[in-house]
Design an enzyme around this catalytic site. Structure first.
Site, mmCIF file in Angstrom:
data_model
loop_
_atom_site.group_PDB
_atom_site.id
_atom_site.type_symbol
_atom_site.label_atom_id
_atom_site.label_comp_id
_atom_site.label_asym_id
_atom_site.label_seq_id
_atom_site.Cartn_x
_atom_site.Cartn_y
_atom_site.Cartn_z
ATOM 1 N N CYS A 1 36.525 -34.977 59.092
ATOM 2 C CA CYS A 1 35.995 -33.614 59.186
ATOM 3 C C CYS A 1 34.474 -33.732 59.052
ATOM 4 C CB CYS A 1 36.586 -32.778 58.064
ATOM 5 S SG CYS A 1 35.725 -31.242 57.716
ATOM 6 N N HIS A 2 33.768 -32.739 59.550
ATOM 7 C CA HIS A 2 32.309 -32.817 59.515
ATOM 8 C C HIS A 2 31.756 -32.960 58.095
ATOM 9 C CE1 HIS A 2 29.023 -32.136 62.597
ATOM 10 N NE2 HIS A 2 28.535 -32.813 61.597
ATOM 11 N N THR A 3 32.474 -32.420 57.112
ATOM 12 C CA THR A 3 31.998 -32.498 55.730
ATOM 13 C C THR A 3 31.903 -33.961 55.274
ATOM 14 O OG1 THR A 3 33.126 -30.403 55.415
ATOM 15 C CG2 THR A 3 32.310 -31.472 53.440
ATOM 16 N N HIS B 1 39.095 -36.347 53.233
ATOM 17 C CA HIS B 1 39.760 -35.271 52.488
ATOM 18 C C HIS B 1 40.797 -34.531 53.338
ATOM 19 C CE1 HIS B 1 36.436 -33.405 54.588
ATOM 20 N NE2 HIS B 1 37.087 -32.261 54.502
ATOM 21 N N GLU B 2 40.865 -34.872 54.642
ATOM 22 C CA GLU B 2 41.841 -34.192 55.501
ATOM 23 C C GLU B 2 42.953 -35.204 55.749
ATOM 24 O OE1 GLU B 2 40.187 -31.287 58.606
ATOM 25 O OE2 GLU B 2 41.114 -32.838 59.819
ATOM 26 N N CYS C 1 44.671 -24.490 39.782
ATOM 27 C CA CYS C 1 45.250 -24.876 38.487
ATOM 28 C C CYS C 1 46.376 -23.936 38.103
ATOM 29 C CB CYS C 1 44.173 -24.911 37.399
ATOM 30 S SG CYS C 1 43.665 -23.278 36.816
ATOM 31 N N CYS D 1 43.713 -20.108 35.659
ATOM 32 C CA CYS D 1 42.401 -19.480 35.442
ATOM 33 C C CYS D 1 42.358 -18.075 36.071
ATOM 34 C CB CYS D 1 41.300 -20.367 36.009
ATOM 35 S SG CYS D 1 41.262 -20.395 37.797
ATOM 36 N N CYS E 1 42.712 -18.197 39.871
ATOM 37 C CA CYS E 1 44.075 -18.482 40.339
ATOM 38 C C CYS E 1 44.982 -17.278 40.122
ATOM 39 C CB CYS E 1 44.637 -19.722 39.638
ATOM 40 S SG CYS E 1 43.874 -21.248 40.244
ATOM 41 N N CYS F 1 39.281 -21.646 42.203
ATOM 42 C CA CYS F 1 39.783 -22.089 40.888
ATOM 43 C C CYS F 1 38.649 -22.597 39.991
ATOM 44 C CB CYS F 1 40.821 -23.183 41.115
ATOM 45 S SG CYS F 1 41.403 -23.960 39.613
ATOM 46 N N ARG G 1 37.757 -26.142 41.667
ATOM 47 C CA ARG G 1 37.063 -25.745 42.887
ATOM 48 C C ARG G 1 36.225 -26.914 43.406
ATOM 49 N NH1 ARG G 1 32.757 -21.111 41.356
ATOM 50 N NH2 ARG G 1 34.653 -20.255 40.484
ATOM 51 N N CYS H 1 42.599 -29.365 55.883
ATOM 52 C CA CYS H 1 41.235 -28.834 55.705
ATOM 53 C C CYS H 1 40.827 -27.962 56.887
ATOM 54 C CB CYS H 1 40.223 -29.961 55.487
ATOM 55 S SG CYS H 1 38.537 -29.352 55.474
ATOM 56 N N ARG I 1 39.625 -33.473 66.781
ATOM 57 C CA ARG I 1 40.066 -34.216 65.614
ATOM 58 C C ARG I 1 40.578 -35.591 66.029
ATOM 59 N NH1 ARG I 1 37.231 -31.718 62.671
ATOM 60 N NH2 ARG I 1 37.841 -30.795 60.687
HETATM 61 P P1 NAD Z 1 32.093 -30.082 64.334
HETATM 62 O O1 NAD Z 1 30.896 -30.948 64.259
HETATM 63 O O2 NAD Z 1 33.291 -30.607 65.030
HETATM 64 O O3 NAD Z 1 31.681 -28.701 65.023
HETATM 65 C C1 NAD Z 1 30.459 -28.038 64.771
HETATM 66 C C2 NAD Z 1 29.963 -27.460 66.098
HETATM 67 O O4 NAD Z 1 28.832 -26.634 65.817
HETATM 68 C C3 NAD Z 1 29.518 -28.495 67.108
HETATM 69 O O5 NAD Z 1 30.223 -28.319 68.326
HETATM 70 C C4 NAD Z 1 28.009 -28.251 67.262
HETATM 71 O O6 NAD Z 1 27.543 -28.485 68.587
HETATM 72 C C5 NAD Z 1 27.910 -26.787 66.883
HETATM 73 N N1 NAD Z 1 26.581 -26.368 66.423
HETATM 74 C C6 NAD Z 1 25.733 -27.004 65.562
HETATM 75 N N2 NAD Z 1 24.616 -26.290 65.370
HETATM 76 C C7 NAD Z 1 24.746 -25.158 66.100
HETATM 77 C C8 NAD Z 1 23.916 -24.016 66.314
HETATM 78 N N3 NAD Z 1 22.734 -23.888 65.730
HETATM 79 N N4 NAD Z 1 24.387 -23.052 67.132
HETATM 80 C C9 NAD Z 1 25.575 -23.154 67.743
HETATM 81 N N5 NAD Z 1 26.394 -24.217 67.584
HETATM 82 C C10 NAD Z 1 25.986 -25.209 66.774
HETATM 83 O O7 NAD Z 1 32.452 -29.652 62.814
HETATM 84 P P2 NAD Z 1 33.804 -29.033 62.202
HETATM 85 O O8 NAD Z 1 34.632 -30.134 61.654
HETATM 86 O O9 NAD Z 1 34.397 -28.070 63.165
HETATM 87 O O10 NAD Z 1 33.204 -28.249 60.926
HETATM 88 C C11 NAD Z 1 32.367 -27.116 61.101
HETATM 89 C C12 NAD Z 1 31.684 -26.743 59.808
HETATM 90 O O11 NAD Z 1 32.634 -26.257 58.851
HETATM 91 C C13 NAD Z 1 30.969 -27.903 59.109
HETATM 92 O O12 NAD Z 1 29.763 -27.415 58.576
HETATM 93 C C14 NAD Z 1 31.930 -28.281 57.996
HETATM 94 O O13 NAD Z 1 31.245 -28.947 56.957
HETATM 95 C C15 NAD Z 1 32.407 -26.905 57.605
HETATM 96 N N6 NAD Z 1 33.645 -26.812 56.815
HETATM 97 C C16 NAD Z 1 33.684 -25.822 55.871
HETATM 98 C C17 NAD Z 1 34.825 -25.638 55.138
HETATM 99 C C18 NAD Z 1 34.918 -24.512 54.145
HETATM 100 O O14 NAD Z 1 35.902 -24.440 53.418
HETATM 101 N N7 NAD Z 1 33.956 -23.591 54.083
HETATM 102 C C19 NAD Z 1 35.920 -26.477 55.333
HETATM 103 C C20 NAD Z 1 35.840 -27.463 56.338
HETATM 104 C C21 NAD Z 1 34.698 -27.622 57.070
HETATM 105 ZN ZN ZN Z 2 42.463 -22.198 38.598
#
Ligand code: NAD
Ligand code: ZN
Length: 415
Positions: free
Chosen positions: A83-85, A105-106, A135, A138, A141, A149, A153, A213, A408
């Site tokens: 994942c991107h994270t 994490h995925e 948990c 809390c 939860c 959580c 968290r 994820c 993916r």
């Molecule tokens: P990814 O890299 O596959 O997709 C991101 C897309 O955004 C890409 O296609 C990229 O070209 C585009 N992009 C980047 N900058 C841009 C802009 N300024 N304008 C338009 N498009 C733009 O990533 P992903 O796996 O799909 O994850 C997306 C985001 O979600 C990441 O930041 C990730 O860390 C986050 N995320 C958050 C959570 C959460 O719980 N909040 C969970 C998982 C992932």
């Molecule tokens: Zn909790």
């Protein structure tokens, strides 16, 4: 059959598979494996992909994985994906660097052993690890509205387990940091039981691993947080797996227009499969993309979901919603120093800004039902899976994501 596991010996059950269907086999296997495992309570030597330095290829080497402590579970990872994270923290540009570390994490796996006090999971259970936990005790939860959580968290800076502040991974005595409490780029990993969702033993782990994820995050961001009404107009910023899952949520909710915004034009063809009806590339315009969207939609979209992690996209996602009722939801993980700036009048004009972790799903309570949505054919998971690699080729998954290729990539631990 005897199977060698590092220096340990364990049994695994062999069926006369001709007499059984694949589904039966999987189910019986998961029930029988537990009583035969002899690794419980012992250190397991196994392979893990170590990130020694920011941005450098991962190195697969042998790590020692300590047994689970109180309220912890050790699981055998079957499949994991990137994942991107993971990529952000591995690059450590604008994030706190913490190395050496085991990312990931995925994923999906099977419980190998449980620590003291774990009563809701058993050896052999099929589980999805989640970067944020539940948990059960809390205020969060107990609240119907939150999945944040207090105890479990998301914590991106912690590289150790909560119980004793130590890592369960080591190489020749050197501790290796955990990531998001999951560290799934390892054949075995130790996870807090509150960060594991028990799922149907019939669900194919090589597919549902991506529900742990990204896909659930995007889907929940739309269905649980943005909540578009039937016939509404939805903008999705970022058409990676998370954004396309948000689009999938908009399609399921009955949105009439789904506008996809991405800097990468290659994303559009793929996005059509997810119900995206129009595409805007901010690079094609010499004015802010929120103005382009407002013009296309007679004043703004009803809902927008930001899935890029880019601060400018976050601001555009907020400013492109219609006054009076528009709701924008931030999903992307920003650079730690990023500051969100907008004119207060834009908020005052009855626009709402929300954020979500994991699509507001409570991991243990809600994730099994997301898996069931797939099993009941309401949610299509296969279209998100564009690549598969064996664990030995894990760095290829990073290359695909860096090049913006595919959605993916499933990493198979047993190949
Ligand atoms: P990814 O890299 O596959 O997709 C991101 C897309 O955004 C890409 O296609 C990229 O070209 C585009 N992009 C980047 N900058 C841009 C802009 N300024 N304008 C338009 N498009 C733009 O990533 P992903 O796996 O799909 O994850 C997306 C985001 O979600 C990441 O930041 C990730 O860390 C986050 N995320 C958050 C959570 C959460 O719980 N909040 C969970 C998982 C992932
Ligand atoms: Zn909790």
């Amino acid at each position: 059959m005897y199977k060698r596991l590092g220096s340990l010996v364990s049994y695994s059950y062999v069926h006369n598979s001709k007499l059984l269907t694949q589904k039966h086999f999987r189910f019986i296997h998961s029930e029988i494996e537990p009583t035969m495992s002899t690794t419980s309570g012992l250190v397991i030597p196994c392979k893990a992909a170590i990130a020694w330095e920011a941005g450098k290829p991962l190195v697969i080497e042998q790590v020692e994985v300590a047994p689970p402590q109180a309220m912890e579970v050790r699981i055998k990872i079957k499949y994991t994906s990137l994942c991107h994270t993971d990529l952000y923290f591995w690059e450590a540009k604008g994030q706190n660097p913490l190395f050496p570390r085991i990312f990931g994490h995925e994923a999906a796996g099977v419980v190998e052993s449980v620590g003291e006090g774990v009563s809701d999971l058993q050896v052999g259970d099929h589980v999805l690890p989640v970067f944020t936990g539940e948990c059960g005790d809390c205020r969060h939860c107990k609240s119907e509205e939150s999945n944040m959580c207090d105890l479990l968290r998301i914590n991106t800076d912690r590289g150790v387990m909560l119980n004793d502040g130590k890592s369960r991974f080591s190489i020749s005595g050197t501790p290796i940091n955990h990531f998001l409490g999951t560290s799934t780029f390892s054949e075995y990993t130790v996870i807090h039981s509150g960060c594991l969702a028990k799922i149907s033993p019939l669900a194919p782990l090589d597919k549902v691993c991506i529900l742990s994820c990204g896909i659930s995050t995007g889907l929940g961001a739309t269905l649980n947080v943005a909540k578009p009404k039937k016939g509404s107009t939805v903008a999705v910023f970022g058409l990676g797996a998370v954004g396309l899952a948000a689009a999938e949520g908009a399609r399921i909710a009955g949105a009439s227009r789904i506008i996809g915004i991405d800097l990468n034009p290659k994303r559009y063809e793929e996005a059509k499969k997810f119900g995206v009806t129009e595409f805007v590339n901010p690079k094609d315009h010499d004015r802010p993309v929120q103005e382009v969207i407002a013009e296309m939609t007679n004043g703004g979209v009803d809902r927008s979901i930001e899935c890029t992690g880019n601060i400018n996209a976050m601001i555009s996602a907020f400013e492109c919603v219609h006054d009076g009722w528009g709701v924008a939801v931030l999903v992307g993980v920003p650079n730690k120093d990023a500051v969100f700036m907008t004119k207060p009048i834009i908020v005052l004009n009855e626009r709402t800004l929300k954020g979500t972790f994991f699509g507001n799903y409570k991991p243990r309570t809600d994730l099994p039902s997301v898996v069931d949505m797939y099993m009941n054919k309401k949610l299509e998971v296969e279209k998100f899976i564009t690549h598969r690699v064996p664990f030995s080729d894990i760095n290829k998954a990073f290359e695909y994501m860096l090049k913006g290729e595919g959605l993916r990539c499933i990493i198979s631990m047993e190949e």
